[in-house]
Design a protein around this motif. Structure first.
Motif, PDB file in Angstrom:
ATOM      1  N   ASP A  52      -3.931  13.070   5.489  1.00 37.65           N
ATOM      2  CA  ASP A  52      -2.821  13.150   6.108  1.00 37.65           C
ATOM      3  C   ASP A  52      -2.883  13.756   7.433  1.00 37.65           C
ATOM      4  O   ASP A  52      -3.742  14.442   7.839  1.00 37.65           O
ATOM      5  N   ARG A  53      -1.920  13.775   8.191  1.00 38.26           N
ATOM      6  CA  ARG A  53      -1.477  14.333   9.433  1.00 38.26           C
ATOM      7  C   ARG A  53      -0.085  14.445   9.650  1.00 38.26           C
ATOM      8  O   ARG A  53       0.617  13.884   9.071  1.00 38.26           O
ATOM      9  N   CYS A  54       0.207  15.620  10.593  1.00 40.69           N
ATOM     10  CA  CYS A  54       1.649  15.720  11.157  1.00 40.69           C
ATOM     11  C   CYS A  54       1.803  15.217  12.490  1.00 40.69           C
ATOM     12  O   CYS A  54       1.003  15.732  13.353  1.00 40.69           O
ATOM     13  N   LEU A  55       2.890  14.533  12.802  1.00 42.24           N
ATOM     14  CA  LEU A  55       3.151  14.214  14.149  1.00 42.24           C
ATOM     15  C   LEU A  55       4.332  14.985  14.454  1.00 42.24           C
ATOM     16  O   LEU A  55       5.334  14.956  13.789  1.00 42.24           O
ATOM     17  N   ILE A  56       4.183  15.411  15.770  1.00 42.25           N
ATOM     18  CA  ILE A  56       5.375  16.402  16.189  1.00 42.25           C
ATOM     19  C   ILE A  56       6.119  15.698  17.358  1.00 42.25           C
ATOM     20  O   ILE A  56       5.358  15.398  18.252  1.00 42.25           O
ATOM     21  N   GLY A  57       7.166  15.259  17.268  1.00 38.80           N
ATOM     22  CA  GLY A  57       8.099  14.594  18.284  1.00 38.80           C
ATOM     23  C   GLY A  57       8.501  15.550  19.398  1.00 38.80           C
ATOM     24  O   GLY A  57       8.394  16.852  19.504  1.00 38.80           O
ATOM     25  N   TYR A  91      -1.763   9.073   3.546  1.00 38.88           N
ATOM     26  CA  TYR A  91      -2.379   7.999   2.752  1.00 38.88           C
ATOM     27  C   TYR A  91      -2.490   8.095   1.303  1.00 38.88           C
ATOM     28  O   TYR A  91      -2.958   9.237   0.947  1.00 38.88           O
ATOM     29  N   SER A  92      -2.313   7.158   0.449  1.00 44.72           N
ATOM     30  CA  SER A  92      -2.273   7.539  -0.790  1.00 44.72           C
ATOM     31  C   SER A  92      -2.882   6.103  -1.405  1.00 44.72           C
ATOM     32  O   SER A  92      -2.403   5.049  -0.924  1.00 44.72           O
ATOM     33  N   ASP A  93      -3.649   6.244  -2.547  1.00 38.02           N
ATOM     34  CA  ASP A  93      -4.072   5.064  -3.098  1.00 38.02           C
ATOM     35  C   ASP A  93      -4.166   4.989  -4.626  1.00 38.02           C
ATOM     36  O   ASP A  93      -4.624   4.591  -5.349  1.00 38.02           O
ATOM     37  N   TRP A  94      -2.778   5.782  -5.209  1.00 41.28           N
ATOM     38  CA  TRP A  94      -2.562   6.101  -6.442  1.00 41.28           C
ATOM     39  C   TRP A  94      -2.120   4.818  -6.933  1.00 41.28           C
ATOM     40  O   TRP A  94      -1.598   3.864  -6.379  1.00 41.28           O
ATOM     41  N   ARG A  97      -1.088   2.988   0.030  1.00 45.15           N
ATOM     42  CA  ARG A  97       0.019   3.093   0.961  1.00 45.15           C
ATOM     43  C   ARG A  97      -0.150   3.989   1.803  1.00 45.15           C
ATOM     44  O   ARG A  97      -0.712   4.825   1.766  1.00 45.15           O
ATOM     45  N   LEU A  98       0.855   4.116   3.169  1.00 44.27           N
ATOM     46  CA  LEU A  98       0.873   5.151   4.033  1.00 44.27           C
ATOM     47  C   LEU A  98       2.385   5.536   3.571  1.00 44.27           C
ATOM     48  O   LEU A  98       3.394   4.717   3.605  1.00 44.27           O
ATOM     49  N   ARG A  99       2.358   6.733   3.111  1.00 44.37           N
ATOM     50  CA  ARG A  99       3.834   7.414   3.067  1.00 44.37           C
ATOM     51  C   ARG A  99       4.259   8.157   4.376  1.00 44.37           C
ATOM     52  O   ARG A  99       3.461   9.008   4.549  1.00 44.37           O
ATOM     53  N   THR A 105       7.492   3.820   3.057  1.00 48.53           N
ATOM     54  CA  THR A 105       6.075   3.671   2.822  1.00 48.53           C
ATOM     55  C   THR A 105       5.706   2.333   3.680  1.00 48.53           C
ATOM     56  O   THR A 105       6.705   1.442   3.489  1.00 48.53           O
ATOM     57  N   VAL A 106       4.568   2.171   4.084  1.00 47.02           N
ATOM     58  CA  VAL A 106       4.075   0.898   4.466  1.00 47.02           C
ATOM     59  C   VAL A 106       2.724   0.537   4.277  1.00 47.02           C
ATOM     60  O   VAL A 106       2.054   1.559   3.792  1.00 47.02           O
ATOM     61  N   SER A 107       2.283  -0.600   4.421  1.00 44.71           N
ATOM     62  CA  SER A 107       0.920  -0.918   4.076  1.00 44.71           C
ATOM     63  C   SER A 107       0.028  -0.390   4.969  1.00 44.71           C
ATOM     64  O   SER A 107       0.099  -0.427   6.198  1.00 44.71           O
ATOM     65  N   PRO A 108      -1.156   0.454   4.414  1.00 45.46           N
ATOM     66  CA  PRO A 108      -2.189   0.758   5.610  1.00 45.46           C
ATOM     67  C   PRO A 108      -2.851  -0.347   6.597  1.00 45.46           C
ATOM     68  O   PRO A 108      -3.343   0.123   7.463  1.00 45.46           O
ATOM     69  N   ALA A 109      -2.634  -1.693   6.204  1.00 46.03           N
ATOM     70  CA  ALA A 109      -3.416  -2.512   6.943  1.00 46.03           C
ATOM     71  C   ALA A 109      -2.663  -3.110   7.941  1.00 46.03           C
ATOM     72  O   ALA A 109      -2.863  -3.572   9.003  1.00 46.03           O
TER      73      ALA A 109
END
Length: 191
Positions: free
Chosen positions: A20-25, A35-38, A43-45, A71-75
């Motif tokens: 994971d990462r944090c983005l600061i606006g 990123y999770s693959d459970w 998926r990207l949450r 959530t979105v597809s990591p692809a």
């Protein structure tokens, strides 16, 4: 993705190592990308949160922070993920952020007005204002207390919300009639 959002976002470390990462606006927005693959479905949450001081203000005033997450597809390309984030996630989050900043400003303004009034009450008595502390439930400081001594011994409790100031005092029996006569000079109110 940070570049695709508008070029003013920065990337910081996440909470889960490499996943994971944090983005600061540019306006203090906080976007967590994980990123999770459970359950074997990658998926990207993407979720957003308020800065700690603003989340605390909402919590202390019984106004829970609504959940903002997609959530979105990591692809998908970073540009596509950024576009979906800007369309599906950021508008509601930014409304919550603005509402919370307004709430903080109101609370700060109320506290400043309370403190000015407490000092105006304390000055004629030469009294001190006792800085309010958090309530037992952890809410923001609600009241300022002015403790005074002299012919009158007591306290003035000044609420943060602009409500009535409560005076509690005692006087020597020889001064009681004079204090009562003074209090009788105030107009009577129904509230």
């Amino acid at each position: 993705m940070a570049e695709a959002l508008d070029g003013t976002w920065t990337v910081g470390p996440g909470h889960h190592g490499h996943r994971d990462r944090c983005l600061i606006g540019p306006d203090g927005e906080q976007l967590h990308v994980c990123y999770s693959d459970w359950e074997k479905t990658p998926r990207l949450r993407l979720s957003v949160g308020l800065p700690a001081d603003l989340a605390t203000i909402r919590h202390r005033h019984g106004n829970p922070v609504p959940s903002h997450e997609i959530t979105v597809s990591p692809a998908k390309t970073p540009e596509t993920v950024a576009a979906e984030t800007a369309r599906r996630l950021l508008p509601g989050y930014r409304a919550t952020l603005a509402e919370t900043r307004e709430l903080k400003q109101r609370v700060d303004d109320q506290a400043a007005a309370r403190d000015r009034l407490a000092h105006a009450i304390a000055d004629p008595f030469g009294a001190t204002v006792h800085a309010p502390g958090p309530s037992p439930l952890g809410h923001d400081p609600q009241e300022a207390i002015v403790r005074y001594q002299g012919p009158l011994v007591g306290t003035a409790t000044v609420p943060r919300n602009g409500g009535h100031v409560a005076f509690a005092f005692s006087v020597a029996p020889s001064e009681a009639a004079r204090v009562a006569a003074f209090l009788a000079t105030f107009p009577r109110t129904t509230d």
